[in-house]
Scaffold this motif. Structure first.
Motif, PDB file in Angstrom:
ATOM      1  N   ILE A 284     -67.943 -31.549   0.701  1.00  0.00           N
ATOM      2  CA  ILE A 284     -67.921 -31.594   2.164  1.00  0.00           C
ATOM      3  C   ILE A 284     -68.154 -33.006   2.661  1.00  0.00           C
ATOM      4  CG2 ILE A 284     -69.067 -30.786   4.258  1.00  0.00           C
ATOM      5  CD1 ILE A 284     -69.671 -28.172   2.745  1.00  0.00           C
ATOM      6  N   LEU A 285     -69.134 -33.702   2.072  1.00  0.00           N
ATOM      7  CA  LEU A 285     -69.381 -35.086   2.466  1.00  0.00           C
ATOM      8  C   LEU A 285     -68.166 -35.956   2.192  1.00  0.00           C
ATOM      9  CD1 LEU A 285     -73.066 -35.511   1.199  1.00  0.00           C
ATOM     10  CD2 LEU A 285     -72.294 -35.219   3.577  1.00  0.00           C
ATOM     11  N   VAL A 327     -65.348 -25.725   8.897  1.00  0.00           N
ATOM     12  CA  VAL A 327     -65.214 -25.584   7.448  1.00  0.00           C
ATOM     13  C   VAL A 327     -64.279 -24.415   7.190  1.00  0.00           C
ATOM     14  CG1 VAL A 327     -66.394 -25.130   5.270  1.00  0.00           C
ATOM     15  CG2 VAL A 327     -67.523 -26.501   7.036  1.00  0.00           C
ATOM     16  N   ASP A 328     -63.160 -24.690   6.539  1.00  0.00           N
ATOM     17  CA  ASP A 328     -62.167 -23.644   6.293  1.00  0.00           C
ATOM     18  C   ASP A 328     -62.375 -22.928   4.965  1.00  0.00           C
ATOM     19  OD1 ASP A 328     -60.566 -23.572   8.593  1.00  0.00           O
ATOM     20  OD2 ASP A 328     -59.487 -25.370   7.977  1.00  0.00           O
ATOM     21  N   HIS A 329     -62.652 -23.697   3.888  1.00  0.00           N
ATOM     22  CA  HIS A 329     -62.706 -23.057   2.575  1.00  0.00           C
ATOM     23  C   HIS A 329     -63.527 -23.896   1.611  1.00  0.00           C
ATOM     24  CE1 HIS A 329     -61.201 -19.985  -0.158  1.00  0.00           C
ATOM     25  NE2 HIS A 329     -61.085 -20.915  -1.071  1.00  0.00           N
ATOM     26  N   LEU A 330     -64.286 -23.206   0.756  1.00  0.00           N
ATOM     27  CA  LEU A 330     -65.060 -23.848  -0.298  1.00  0.00           C
ATOM     28  C   LEU A 330     -64.665 -23.230  -1.629  1.00  0.00           C
ATOM     29  CD1 LEU A 330     -68.627 -23.828   1.347  1.00  0.00           C
ATOM     30  CD2 LEU A 330     -66.941 -25.683   1.370  1.00  0.00           C
ATOM     31  N   ASP A 331     -64.376 -24.070  -2.617  1.00  0.00           N
ATOM     32  CA  ASP A 331     -63.921 -23.593  -3.927  1.00  0.00           C
ATOM     33  C   ASP A 331     -64.671 -24.346  -5.016  1.00  0.00           C
ATOM     34  OD1 ASP A 331     -62.295 -22.269  -5.867  1.00  0.00           O
ATOM     35  OD2 ASP A 331     -61.073 -24.077  -6.018  1.00  0.00           O
ATOM     36  N   THR A 389     -62.257 -27.782   2.116  1.00  0.00           N
ATOM     37  CA  THR A 389     -61.246 -28.049   3.141  1.00  0.00           C
ATOM     38  C   THR A 389     -61.893 -27.871   4.503  1.00  0.00           C
ATOM     39  OG1 THR A 389     -59.553 -27.122   1.683  1.00  0.00           O
ATOM     40  CG2 THR A 389     -58.951 -27.466   3.976  1.00  0.00           C
ATOM     41  N   ILE A 390     -61.795 -28.904   5.325  1.00  0.00           N
ATOM     42  CA  ILE A 390     -62.373 -28.843   6.666  1.00  0.00           C
ATOM     43  C   ILE A 390     -61.327 -29.307   7.677  1.00  0.00           C
ATOM     44  CG2 ILE A 390     -64.660 -29.336   5.735  1.00  0.00           C
ATOM     45  CD1 ILE A 390     -64.463 -32.126   6.994  1.00  0.00           C
ATOM     46  N   ARG A 391     -61.574 -28.996   8.943  1.00  0.00           N
ATOM     47  CA  ARG A 391     -60.753 -29.532  10.039  1.00  0.00           C
ATOM     48  C   ARG A 391     -61.659 -30.287  11.004  1.00  0.00           C
ATOM     49  NH1 ARG A 391     -58.079 -24.489  12.567  1.00  0.00           N
ATOM     50  NH2 ARG A 391     -59.651 -23.395  11.326  1.00  0.00           N
TER      51      ARG A 391
END
Length: 397
Positions: A284-285, A327-331, A389-391
């Motif tokens: 994320i960072l 925050v759209d998705h974390l994998d 993945t973020i916007r």
């Protein structure tokens, strides 16, 4: 019944960034405060308006009200605020005793989009009840957490409201409540509805507005600019990756994905050594282009010794939201021979959704071995790699 609007403009607005206090920043040719005042000046149900300002902001205030020259009689001379928001409101209420209104609407200067219909509802609510606040339904799941970030309870969203301003009161009732709080040595109520609750006034909730946003963070100002231009907020997608590794050491468990997993080894780490949450935090960072986990939580700082990695992930997610992002998705992929991920996968996914405030379908968690190769293959340590993945709001459309 006579109605006064008390607009609180004495804050410094540090979360909006450096520079001019946020209530005086320009929005399409007018300051935020000018736009906020205009909404109440133009309302036929509001008889008097009083602004509470910081003593250092006199020139900024004068520039903001110059837009209304010649000054209407409804705009009373401003008064100075106090050390806290509560003190500032009380100063304003005391100044209003001269005009002695029946109803007072207390409003944040940084909410310039309160509609005439919202003000109508506020006045009607004060006529009906002694104390009332506007509220909007809560769409996110809310968690009450304990000192170790553990979930204590999950309130029913149907019973929750996000509270806004203008908050509406019978003037005499609110002034009395403020005087009682000051006499009791209480000065830190940040919300007049909460102070009224403390004074045992029944506080009711009337319908707020989703568009009645408070300008707090830089992203809020970008959204306000776009709104005034009549164009919607546009977002750009950012992708970040993260990687973390820890050597095994003595112990009987490892922390993975926020879950304590029994194991015949522990990990050697400054914090709790949760490689999954560390990798996600760095991902994320990375998407934010805002350093890495060591930048925000230096291992040299003793306060993070043994710390729960929940704090790290929650901090990174909050940075996204402070910038108006999503925050759209974390994998994540876990790399190890043991422990096995399968028995704990769903509990970890659920815990990550709780920490990050996401849905379960936004969190993916996988595992693989390295076919006995390398330090993970020799069971010397454990690793994880992650993608986020973020916007973020587009700064220069």
């Amino acid at each position: 019944m006579s109605v006064a609007a008390l607009i609180v403009a004495a804050g410094r607005g540090s979360r909006a960034g450096e520079g001019t206090p946020k209530q005086y920043r320009d929005l399409q040719g007018q300051s935020v405060l000018t736009r906020t005042i205009a909404g109440f000046l133009s309302h036929p149900g509001v008889d008097r308006i009083l602004i509470v300002i910081h003593p250092d902001d006199r020139d900024l205030y004068e520039a903001s009200i110059a837009a209304f020259a010649p000054l209407p009689s409804a705009l009373l001379p401003c008064v100075h605020g106090g050390d806290t928001r509560q003190d500032s409101v009380r100063n304003g209420l005391e100044a209003l005793t001269i005009s002695d209104p029946d109803i007072v609407l207390v409003h944040d200067a940084a909410r310039p989009f309160a509609s005439p219909e919202l003000i109508d509802r506020a006045i009607e609510a004060a006529r009906r009840w002694d104390a009332a606040v506007p509220g909007t339904p809560v769409t996110d799941t809310i968690k009450v957490i304990g000192p170790q970030s553990e979930v204590v309870s999950t309130p029913d969203r149907a019973t929750l409201r996000a509270v806004q301003t203008p908050q509406a009161f019978r003037f005499a009732s609110l002034l009395d409540a403020h005087r009682k709080a000051a006499s009791a040595g209480l000065h830190d109520f940040t919300d007049d509805g909460a102070l009224a609750e403390w004074a045992e006034l029944p506080v009711h909730v009337f319908e707020g507005e989703s568009g009645n946003i408070k300008l707090t963070h830089p992203a809020d100002f970008m959204e306000a600019e776009r709104r005034l231009k009549g164009s919607p907020m546009r977002y750009i997608t950012k992708l970040g990756t993260g990687f973390d590794v820890h050597a095994f050491g003595d112990g009987d468990h490892v922390w993975l994905g926020g879950i304590k997993v029994p194991h015949d080894r522990g990990v050697i780490a400054h914090s709790d050594g949760d490689v999954i949450l560390h990798a996600l935090t760095d991902a994320i960072l990375g998407a934010l282009a805002d350093g890495d986990i060591g930048t925000h939580f230096p291992p040299s700082d003793p306060q993070w010794r043994g710390a729960s990695s929940d704090h790290f992930l929650a901090h990174a997610v909050n940075l996204v939201r402070e910038r108006g992002g999503i925050v759209d998705h974390l994998d994540t992929t876990l790399l190890c021979e043991r422990p096995r991920l399968g028995p704990h996968r769903e509990a970890m996914r659920q815990r990550i959704t709780e920490i990050a405030g996401l849905r379960l379908d936004q969190v993916s968690l996988k595992a693989t071995t390295t076919e006995k190769l390398g330090f993970t293959g020799r069971s010397e340590g454990i690793a994880a790699q992650a993608a986020a993945t973020i916007r973020l709001p587009e700064v220069n459309p």
